[in-house]
Enzyme design. Structure first.
Site, PDB file in Angstrom:
ATOM      1  CG  ASN A  68       4.767 -22.228   8.383  1.00 39.35           C
ATOM      2  OD1 ASN A  68       5.348 -22.051   7.300  1.00 39.35           O
ATOM      3  ND2 ASN A  68       3.708 -23.005   8.515  1.00 39.35           N
ATOM      4  CB  CYS A 129       2.083 -23.293  -0.010  1.00 49.83           C
ATOM      5  SG  CYS A 129       3.092 -22.418   1.197  1.00 49.83           S
ATOM      6  N   GLY A 243      -2.906 -30.809  13.634  1.00 49.40           N
ATOM      7  CA  GLY A 243      -2.898 -30.802  15.092  1.00 49.40           C
ATOM      8  C   GLY A 243      -2.821 -32.148  15.774  1.00 49.40           C
ATOM      9  CB  THR A 265       2.589 -28.285  14.608  1.00 49.49           C
ATOM     10  OG1 THR A 265       2.194 -27.585  13.417  1.00 49.49           O
ATOM     11  CG2 THR A 265       3.068 -27.288  15.635  1.00 49.49           C
TER      12      THR A 265
HETATM   13  C1  LIG Z   1       6.899 -24.985   9.302  1.00 51.04           C
HETATM   14  C2  LIG Z   1       5.919 -25.645   8.375  1.00 51.04           C
HETATM   15  C3  LIG Z   1       6.274 -25.867   7.040  1.00 51.04           C
HETATM   16  C4  LIG Z   1       5.380 -26.489   6.155  1.00 51.04           C
HETATM   17  N1  LIG Z   1       5.760 -26.723   4.860  1.00 51.04           N
HETATM   18  C5  LIG Z   1       4.916 -27.366   4.010  1.00 51.04           C
HETATM   19  C6  LIG Z   1       5.317 -27.701   2.682  1.00 51.04           C
HETATM   20  O1  LIG Z   1       6.453 -27.452   2.263  1.00 51.04           O
HETATM   21  N2  LIG Z   1       4.417 -28.312   1.872  1.00 51.04           N
HETATM   22  C7  LIG Z   1       3.145 -28.642   2.304  1.00 51.04           C
HETATM   23  O2  LIG Z   1       2.354 -29.207   1.531  1.00 51.04           O
HETATM   24  N3  LIG Z   1       2.757 -28.383   3.584  1.00 51.04           N
HETATM   25  C8  LIG Z   1       3.602 -27.761   4.432  1.00 51.04           C
HETATM   26  N4  LIG Z   1       3.215 -27.507   5.731  1.00 51.04           N
HETATM   27  C9  LIG Z   1       1.866 -27.936   6.196  1.00 51.04           C
HETATM   28  C10 LIG Z   1       1.932 -29.279   6.918  1.00 51.04           C
HETATM   29  O3  LIG Z   1       2.403 -30.293   6.061  1.00 51.04           O
HETATM   30  C11 LIG Z   1       0.549 -29.683   7.493  1.00 51.04           C
HETATM   31  O4  LIG Z   1      -0.378 -29.747   6.440  1.00 51.04           O
HETATM   32  C12 LIG Z   1       0.036 -28.684   8.530  1.00 51.04           C
HETATM   33  O5  LIG Z   1       1.115 -28.255   9.325  1.00 51.04           O
HETATM   34  C13 LIG Z   1      -1.084 -29.277   9.409  1.00 51.04           C
HETATM   35  O6  LIG Z   1      -0.614 -30.260  10.269  1.00 51.04           O
HETATM   36  P1  LIG Z   1      -0.167 -29.950  11.807  1.00 51.04           P
HETATM   37  O7  LIG Z   1      -1.235 -29.090  12.401  1.00 51.04           O
HETATM   38  O8  LIG Z   1      -0.033 -31.276  12.474  1.00 51.04           O
HETATM   39  O9  LIG Z   1       1.137 -29.223  11.733  1.00 51.04           O
HETATM   40  C14 LIG Z   1       4.090 -26.893   6.630  1.00 51.04           C
HETATM   41  C15 LIG Z   1       3.743 -26.685   7.974  1.00 51.04           C
HETATM   42  C16 LIG Z   1       4.637 -26.070   8.855  1.00 51.04           C
HETATM   43  C17 LIG Z   1       4.248 -25.886  10.303  1.00 51.04           C
END
Ligand SMILES: Cc1cc2nc3c(=O)[nH]c(=O)nc-3n(C[C@H](O)[C@H](O)[C@H](O)COP(=O)(O)O)c2cc1C
Length: 304
Positions: A68, A129, A243, A265
């Protein structure tokens, strides 16, 4: 059984939260699951002013994950308070607000504004980010800047501070330490990994921003290692993420050293995931006679 955990002075009724940016501002998911069963609701990143975000397409699927580049779209502090806070403040569980800025001063001002709001559970300081040109990433990959941002936020608020760490470093230990030394109450490990995907028919990047952040099951083993390394470097609690799809994933993060976890996710394809994770942790504890979830934290046996 005790499932509650402590993040600074904030008590979570259970260790399962949601990851910023994957759960909107909570209200979008209110019809899909009982938000009051979560450990906490964590909202999308907010800076002082509204942000339009990046051009579309902003997301694409990849094997075992997604990329993303939303570009931290958001309503700004005032927009958030007007549009989303009236709903969030009615919840029984704490709201953790993810904040960011393009300067140290802006981070501090956003922290101060949310401190003044009253009723916020904690602030998650996003220094990681990968999808914006200014702010975000560069703060999380420079120990001195990271220390300055967290110290400035620390001065601006008495709310618990959680520093959202970047995975984009050779070793996470000095960054974890820099955040702890600056007064962070906890670390969130980890944000997304810089990545790219190409459509071979059009020869165009699949994301308009060209590169984005990789998340989902494909990053889990890398995130587990980062949590393990960060946990060895600091005394403050860690919220592990990357994940998580089920309770086994969450328990793995906890064994590596995370006191709490966040589901990210997975919320996009199964909004009930966080509740399933809570139920699964409870079952794991019941089956093994574990009375306190904190017994799982850091219980990995290395070198025995
Ligand atoms: C669509 C999307 C938007 C995200 N927006 C932010 C955000 O605004 N601030 C932030 O600290 N992390 C953001 N993240 C990161 C997530 O909070 C998280 O750290 C990352 O997705 C890893 O976890 P996951 O693999 O379970 O998704 C975003 C992730 C995704 C997929």
């Amino acid at each position: 059984m005790n499932l509650s955990v402590q993040i600074g002075k904030l008590t979570l009724q259970n260790p399962v939260t949601v990851a910023s940016g994957t759960f909107g501002y909570g209200v979008e998911y209110a019809q899909l699951l009982d938000l009051n069963q979560l450990g906490a609701v964590v909202v999308k990143g907010i800076r002082l002013e509204p942000v339009r975000g990046n051009p579309t397409p902003r997301t694409c699927e990849v094997t075992s994950g997604m990329i993303n580049a939303i570009g931290l779209q958001g309503p700004g502090v005032d927009g958030f308070i007007k549009k989303y806070w009236p709903f969030l403040k009615t919840l029984k569980v704490p709201t953790i607000i993810n904040i960011w800025g393009t300067t140290v001063e802006e981070y501090a001002e956003v922290a101060q504004r949310f401190d003044a709001l009253g009723g916020v559970g904690a602030l998650e300081v996003n220094v990681s980010c990968p999808n914006i040109k200014e702010g975000g990433g560069q703060f999380g990959t420079d120990c001195k800047l990271l220390n300055q941002v967290v110290a400035a936020c620390r001065k601006a608020t008495t709310l618990p501070l959680i520093t959202k760490m970047s995975p984009n470093v050779v070793s996470i230990a000095p960054y974890a330490k820099a955040a702890e030394d600056a007064g962070s109450d906890a670390l969130a490990v980890t944000n997304s990994y810089p990545a790219m995907a190409i459509d071979i028919e059009t020869r165009r990047p699949k994301i308009a921003n060209v590169t984005g952040g990789l998340t989902g099951p494909c990053i889990k083993p890398i995130a587990i290692k980062l949590v393990w390394e960060a946990a060895k470097a600091v005394k403050i609690p860690i919220i592990g993420m990357g994940g998580i799809q089920n309770a086994a994933d969450a328990i793995e993060f906890m064994m590596a050293g995370a006191s709490a976890v966040a589901v990210g996710t997975a919320n996009f394809y199964e909004p009930q995931t966080a509740l399933q994770v809570i139920a699964g942790i409870r079952e794991f504890m019941q089956q093994r006679g574990i009375k306190d979830v904190r017994k799982i934290v850091g219980s990995v046996e290395v070198g025995k």
